[in-house]
Design a protein around this motif. Sequence first.
Motif, PDB file in Angstrom:
ATOM      1  N   THR A   1       0.851  -1.190   0.000  1.00 40.57           N
ATOM      2  CA  THR A   1       0.000   0.000   0.000  1.00 40.57           C
ATOM      3  C   THR A   1       0.887   1.240   0.000  1.00 40.57           C
ATOM      4  N   GLY A   2       0.373   2.295  -0.577  1.00 42.78           N
ATOM      5  CA  GLY A   2       1.134   3.543  -0.650  1.00 42.78           C
ATOM      6  C   GLY A   2       0.585   4.416  -1.763  1.00 42.78           C
ATOM      7  N   LEU A   3       1.048   5.640  -1.802  1.00 42.15           N
ATOM      8  CA  LEU A   3       0.578   6.598  -2.803  1.00 42.15           C
ATOM      9  C   LEU A   3       0.890   6.145  -4.229  1.00 42.15           C
ATOM     10  N   SER A   4       0.179   6.694  -5.165  1.00 41.12           N
ATOM     11  CA  SER A   4       0.499   6.487  -6.577  1.00 41.12           C
ATOM     12  C   SER A   4       1.936   6.968  -6.820  1.00 41.12           C
ATOM     13  N   GLY A   5       2.722   6.162  -7.483  1.00 34.09           N
ATOM     14  CA  GLY A   5       4.101   6.552  -7.769  1.00 34.09           C
ATOM     15  C   GLY A   5       5.085   6.191  -6.668  1.00 34.09           C
TER      16      GLY A   5
ATOM     17  N   GLU B   1       5.027  12.812  -6.189  1.00 36.52           N
ATOM     18  CA  GLU B   1       4.525  13.801  -7.145  1.00 36.52           C
ATOM     19  C   GLU B   1       5.623  14.245  -8.107  1.00 36.52           C
ATOM     20  N   GLN B   2       6.836  14.278  -7.599  1.00 30.74           N
ATOM     21  CA  GLN B   2       7.964  14.650  -8.462  1.00 30.74           C
ATOM     22  C   GLN B   2       8.241  13.545  -9.487  1.00 30.74           C
TER      23      GLN B   2
ATOM     24  N   LEU C   1      -0.153  11.341 -13.460  1.00 33.17           N
ATOM     25  CA  LEU C   1      -1.459  11.440 -12.812  1.00 33.17           C
ATOM     26  C   LEU C   1      -1.550  12.623 -11.852  1.00 33.17           C
ATOM     27  N   TYR C   2      -0.451  12.903 -11.163  1.00 36.92           N
ATOM     28  CA  TYR C   2      -0.477  14.041 -10.234  1.00 36.92           C
ATOM     29  C   TYR C   2      -0.683  15.345 -10.994  1.00 36.92           C
TER      30      TYR C   2
ATOM     31  N   GLY D   1     -10.834  13.443  -6.947  1.00 32.36           N
ATOM     32  CA  GLY D   1     -10.750  12.416  -5.898  1.00 32.36           C
ATOM     33  C   GLY D   1      -9.467  11.625  -5.970  1.00 32.36           C
ATOM     34  N   PHE D   2      -8.359  12.299  -6.305  1.00 31.11           N
ATOM     35  CA  PHE D   2      -7.080  11.595  -6.437  1.00 31.11           C
ATOM     36  C   PHE D   2      -6.397  11.508  -5.071  1.00 31.11           C
ATOM     37  N   THR D   3      -5.985  10.300  -4.718  1.00 29.76           N
ATOM     38  CA  THR D   3      -5.378  10.064  -3.404  1.00 29.76           C
ATOM     39  C   THR D   3      -4.137  10.940  -3.199  1.00 29.76           C
TER      40      THR D   3
END
Lengths: 266, 266
Positions: free
Chosen positions: A92-96, A197-198, A204-205, A215-217
């Motif tokens: 589990t974890g953020l996108s990217g 995000e970088q 996607l960010y 609704g982006f995590t």
Amino acid sequence: MRSLRELARFASKVTAAYPTAAGSLASGNSSIAPAASLLQRRVGITMSAPAAVDVDAYKVGDSTNIKWHEGSVDTATREKAMNQKGCVLWFTGLSGSGKSTVAYTLEHALFQRGKVAQVLDGDNIRHGLNSNLGFSAEDREENIRRIGEVSKLFADSGMITLVSFISPYRKDRDQVRARVGDKFVEVYMKIPLEVCEQRDPKGLYKAARAGKIKGFTGIDDPYEEPLDAEIVMEVAKEGGDGTLAPPEKMAAAIIEILEQKGFLSA
Amino acid sequence: MRSLRELARFASKVTAAYPTAAGSLASGNSSIAPAASLLQRRVGITMSAPAAVDVDAYKVGDSTNIKWHEGSVDTATREKAMNQKGCVLWFTGLSGSGKSTVAYTLEHALFQRGKVAQVLDGDNIRHGLNSNLGFSAEDREENIRRIGEVSKLFADSGMITLVSFISPYRKDRDQVRARVGDKFVEVYMKIPLEVCEQRDPKGLYKAARAGKIKGFTGIDDPYEEPLDAEIVMEVAKEGGDGTLAPPEKMAAAIIEILEQKGFLSA
């Protein structure tokens, strides 16, 4: 790799015993379609109960030193043969944050060690099993519930199951943990939002910041950090350069832990 | 059992190569939790990107004669290691026709031959993945769709997947067939209603006749026979006594067919 050799020896033993069954089948009074017809698509087999049946799979099973549960393979026997214990590694974890990259690298490394592992991620789930789910709160919950149930099926079959989904809500993950039980290992890719995000490997960010994705995590939807993940992967804060370790290194670290937790032998 | 020996040899080879990776990990500048802390539930790993990284899982992979897809294990490689081809054996037939009995006996017999097989049936699906489905026409369709998707996941991971559900509607089965593709093998347990009803192992026909169960397949809900099942199991009509062959015998017959269809080697 002792177990694989053992399995090979074991398998040879039963193969030696098995032809009896196949032989008696051919000489029995049942009518088996001849080999030639197997080239056709459909095979019809007429099975009657002959007076004297000397085919007994369980008897063949009993001739080995492994105890069988009648009509099914129990978990311990299955795990012993595979020399591993079925489990669910829940990334589990953020996108990217590298969840899928590490999961696939780990799958690869485990396979190299003769282990049977399988990644479940968006590619093979969202387009198949969960193709009829959207992104409402309700559907997201059902998305994780189904993935949890499938991962349990895989783990129960002896597989080392690597699951890679953002799975942002603690409640959903905890429900999976409760269902899967002791074989659940949560792997938290604790990579700061700014690093993800970088990296933004899928752009996607950028789209979320531009309002093109709602609704982006991490942007306009929360990510609830695990409170008691079994494994936490962090970017080095001091002495490090703040970037991510290569996935092979993370995979090797997880393998060490799996080994010490006893999942890589049976 | 050649493949298992090969796998053992192959695995030994990579194990010999692998310690390099594990060793370099320990001597690298990442901070791995000491063994003692693994007794605790949570393990934290801080990973930075060191200047010189000599851990390269792909390099290790390349040193064998097997070609790797970067970061994942391709189907052919996986199947070669397991010496089998992932497939879905879809058992369909009336309640009491012996689907699960034959499926579990087959799972057992395949395991004895060193193959990796797994039964998916009501016990592990209806109470888990499909616990939120009822018995409406819509829910029955979704029930089979999900089972089909899960069986595809199992087959894609190299497993010989044995699926045992009445699955009475042709359309639903055909949709699964279309999704799973060439590795779909429909096994029709063509046992007449009167035989199944006489056996009635779960007392369901009795309850259905008494009106206690509504929409029961074969009684007040249709069973649509497969038109092109790959394997058809029938009770002997002539020369037989009209009863079922023992499951071990049916399983042995199916194994012969699987072997000739090429699913038991890779």
